[in-house]
Design a protein around this motif. Structure first.
Motif, PDB file in Angstrom:
ATOM      1  N   GLY A 143       0.806  -1.208   0.000  1.00 24.71           N
ATOM      2  CA  GLY A 143       0.000   0.000   0.000  1.00 24.71           C
ATOM      3  C   GLY A 143       0.838   1.256   0.000  1.00 24.71           C
ATOM      4  N   VAL A 169      -3.606   0.870   4.114  1.00 25.70           N
ATOM      5  CA  VAL A 169      -4.091  -0.509   4.171  1.00 25.70           C
ATOM      6  C   VAL A 169      -4.652  -0.683   5.572  1.00 25.70           C
ATOM      7  N   HIS A 213      -7.703  -6.361   3.148  1.00 27.40           N
ATOM      8  CA  HIS A 213      -7.307  -5.365   2.153  1.00 27.40           C
ATOM      9  C   HIS A 213      -5.882  -5.641   1.666  1.00 27.40           C
ATOM     10  N   LYS A 214      -4.986  -5.974   2.595  1.00 30.25           N
ATOM     11  CA  LYS A 214      -3.603  -6.286   2.241  1.00 30.25           C
ATOM     12  C   LYS A 214      -3.564  -7.466   1.274  1.00 30.25           C
ATOM     13  N   ARG A 236       0.657  -3.787   6.800  1.00 27.32           N
ATOM     14  CA  ARG A 236       1.391  -3.083   5.744  1.00 27.32           C
ATOM     15  C   ARG A 236       2.673  -3.780   5.316  1.00 27.32           C
TER      16      ARG A 236
END
Length: 102
Positions: free
Chosen positions: A15, A20, A25-26, A54
């Motif tokens: 990201g 993130v 999402h990651k 992240r």
């Protein structure tokens, strides 16, 4: 015939430039990156930092009968990851094993 195995690990921030906010999402951001790497005829997976939003450690592996071919494939993979806009490449570690490495 000799067989050579190459492994390349990428320590990345996911990201780069975009927040993130969850592991889901990651993984959604990593999925297409891993798919692009696999199109280069390598095995690719997130192998560490699965619990961090992240950060990721991505590993790729390839096998060939020629050590030069192994290096060429790993070079291509490194260029691919370095060019990914959603990743910031922190480091890349490379290992090659051959018949003399028992």
């Amino acid at each position: 015939m000799a067989t050579y195995t190459g492994v390349l690990e990428f320590d990345v921030i996911v990201g780069a430039g975009a927040p993130v906010d969850s592991l889901k999402h990651k993984r959604a951001m990593l999925r297409p990156v891993l798919a692009r790497l696999r199109r280069l005829q390598v095995a690719a997976a997130e192998t560490d930092h699965q619990d961090l939003h992240r950060r990721a450690l991505i590993a790729v592996a390839t096998v060939a009968s020629d050590p030069g071919q192994v290096q060429a494939v790993l070079d291509t993979c490194e260029r691919q990851v370095a060019g990914e806009v959603e990743l910031e490449l922190l480091s890349a570690r490379r290992r090659t094993l051959g018949p003399e490495d028992d």
